[in-house]
Design an enzyme around this catalytic site. Structure first.
Site: not given
Ligand code: COA
Length: 327
Positions: A113, A254, A284
Site C-alpha cells: 500500500c 492511505h 482499500n
C-alpha cells in the site's frame, strides 16, 4: 537544487461496482458491519479479461496529458504495485510499451500500500540529483484477484484501481519538500500472500488446496501498528521540515479503514475538515489509494497553488512512510 513538482495527475478504476449488499450474498456479513468497522460502502472490481497494466496506462495517459507532455518526454516510469499482470516483466515496461514512452527507464516497486509513496520518495531523489527531469509514478492494484472470496475478514476491504502523477524538475519552492520511508520486516506475516512466489510457485499443484495464493491478514494487530506508525512517521517528517499540523492544508492518508484514518488524524491534531476520505466509494485500493485521492482532489478543486499537502500510508512488509509537498 532541483525540486520534484507534480505537474499532472490521473486515475482509473474498473467500471464494475461491488456494493456491501452484493457482499452480503457472498459471505456472512452485513452492510452495517462493513460500514461501522471500515467506512466502506462500495468498491470497484475488475471483470474477467480486464488487465492491471491497462488501468495503469489509462491513469498514466491522463497524467501526461494534464502535464502537457509527450510519452517520449519521460525519463523514467516507476510503478508501485504487488499485483502486476505477470511476475515478470515489470508492469512499468508494459505501461511504457502502451504509451510509447520510448526514452523511459522502467522499474516496479514492491511496497504494497506504500508503493506509490516509495515511488515519490525515489523519483524525488532522482530528480534532485539531476538523473531525471520527468518521471511518471504510478500506484495501482487489482487485489480482487488475490482475495479469498470466502474469507469475510478480508474480502470486504479491498478495491481495484490505479492512479498516476508526473513529477517534473523545477527550481522553485513548489514540489516535494521532504519524505520519510520506514519498514519492519519482523511483521512480515501480518499481511501476506504465501503462494505464487518462488517459495511456493504457481506451478506447485497443492497450493490451491492449501489456500496459499490468497491474502492472509492479522487485522487487529495490523490496525494497532498502522495507527502508531503513520502518526509517528508523519510527525517526524513535519518536525524535520519545520512545519506544524496547523499549517497543513490537506492531509491524505492511505484509505485502508475509516477508523484508522480518523485515529491518525486525531493523533496528529489535524482538523477533521482537512482529512481527505473517499474510502466509502473505493475501499482499500492499496498502492492506488493516494494517487486516486490526489487526482480526485485536483479535479474537484480541493487543492490550490501553494497548498501544503501531507501524505501517509502503511502496508504489508510492514512498510510505512510520509511525504510532504507544496502544490
Ligand atoms: C479487518 C478489520 C476491519 C476488522 O475489524 P475489527 O473491529 O478489528 O474486527 P475483529 O477482527 O476484531 O472481528 C470482530 C468480529 O467481527 C467478525 N467479522 C470479521 N469480518 C467480518 C465481516 N466482514 N462481517 C461480519 N463480521 C465480521 C469477526 O469474525 C469477529 O467475530 P467474533 O467476535 O465472533 O470472533 C480491522 O481490524 C482492520 O481494518 N484492520 C486493519 C487492516 C488493514 O487495514 N489492512 C491493510 C493495511 S494496508
Amino acid at each position: 537544487m532541483n525540486r520534484a513538482r507534480v505537474v499532472g495527475t490521473g486515475a482509473a478504476v474498473p467500471r464494475k461496482v461491488l456494493t456491501n449488499a452484493d457482499l452480503e450474498k457472498l459471505v456472512a456479513t452485513s452492510d452495517e458491519w462493513i460500514t461501522t468497522r471500515t467506512g466502506i460502502k462500495e468498491r470497484h472490481i475488475v471483470s474477467e479479461g480486464e488487465k492491471f497494466s491497462d488501468l495503469c496506462t489509462t491513469a498514466a495517459d491522463q497524467a501526461l496529458k494534464r502535464a502537457h507532455l509527450k510519452p517520449e518526454d519521460l525519463d523514467m516510469i516507476l510503478v508501485g504495485t504487488i499485483s502486476s499482470d505477470m511476475l515478470f516483466p515489470a508492469t512499468s515496461c508494459l505501461v511504457q510499451r502502451n504509451l510509447g514512452a520510448t526514452n523511459a527507464a522502467c522499474s516496479d516497486l514492491s511496497a504494497a500500500c506504500v508503493g506509490f509513496l516509495y515511488g515519490l520518495h525515489m523519483a524525488d531523489a532522482l530528480i534532485q540529483s539531476n538523473k531525471a527531469d520527468n518521471i511518471l509514478v504510478v500506484g495501482g492494484e487489482i487485489l480482487s484477484r488475490y482475495v479469498d472470496w470466502t474469507d469475510r475478514s478480508t474480502c470486504v476491504l479491498f478495491g481495484d484501481g490505479a492512479g498516476a502523477v508526473v513529477l517534473q524538475a523545477t527550481k522553485g519552492d513548489h514540489g516535494i519538500l521532504g519524505s520519510l520511508m520506514k519498514s519492519n520486516g519482523c511483521y512480515a506475516d501480518f499481511i501476506c500472500m504465501p503462494g505464487g512466489g518462488s517459495n511456493r510457485p504457481a506451478n506447485d499443484a497443492t497450493q490451491i488446496a492449501e489456500k496459499l495464493p490468497y491474502i492472509k491478514m492479522k487485522g487487529n494487530e495490523t490496525f494497532k501498528v498502522a495507527v502508531k506508525a503513520m502518526a509517528d512517521v508523519t510527525a517526524e517528517l513535519l518536525t524535520e521540515q519545520g512545519f506544524t499540523h496547523e499549517q497543513i492544508d490537506l492531509f491524505i492518508p492511505h484509505q485502508a479503514n475509516e477508523r484508522i484514518i480518523n485515529a491518525v488524524g486525531a493523533k496528529l491534531k489535524i482538523a477533521p475538515g482537512k482529512v481527505f476520505k473517499n474510502i466509502e466509494r473505493y475501499g482499500n485500493t492499496s498502492a492506488a489509494s493516494i494517487p486516486i485521492a490526489l487526482d480526485e482532489c485536483v479535479r474537484e478543486g480541493r487543492i490550490h497553488d501553494g497548498d501544503l499537502i501531507l501524505l501517509t500510508a502503511f502496508g504489508s512488509g510492514l512498510v510505512w512512510g510520509s511525504v510532504l509537498l507544496r502544490w
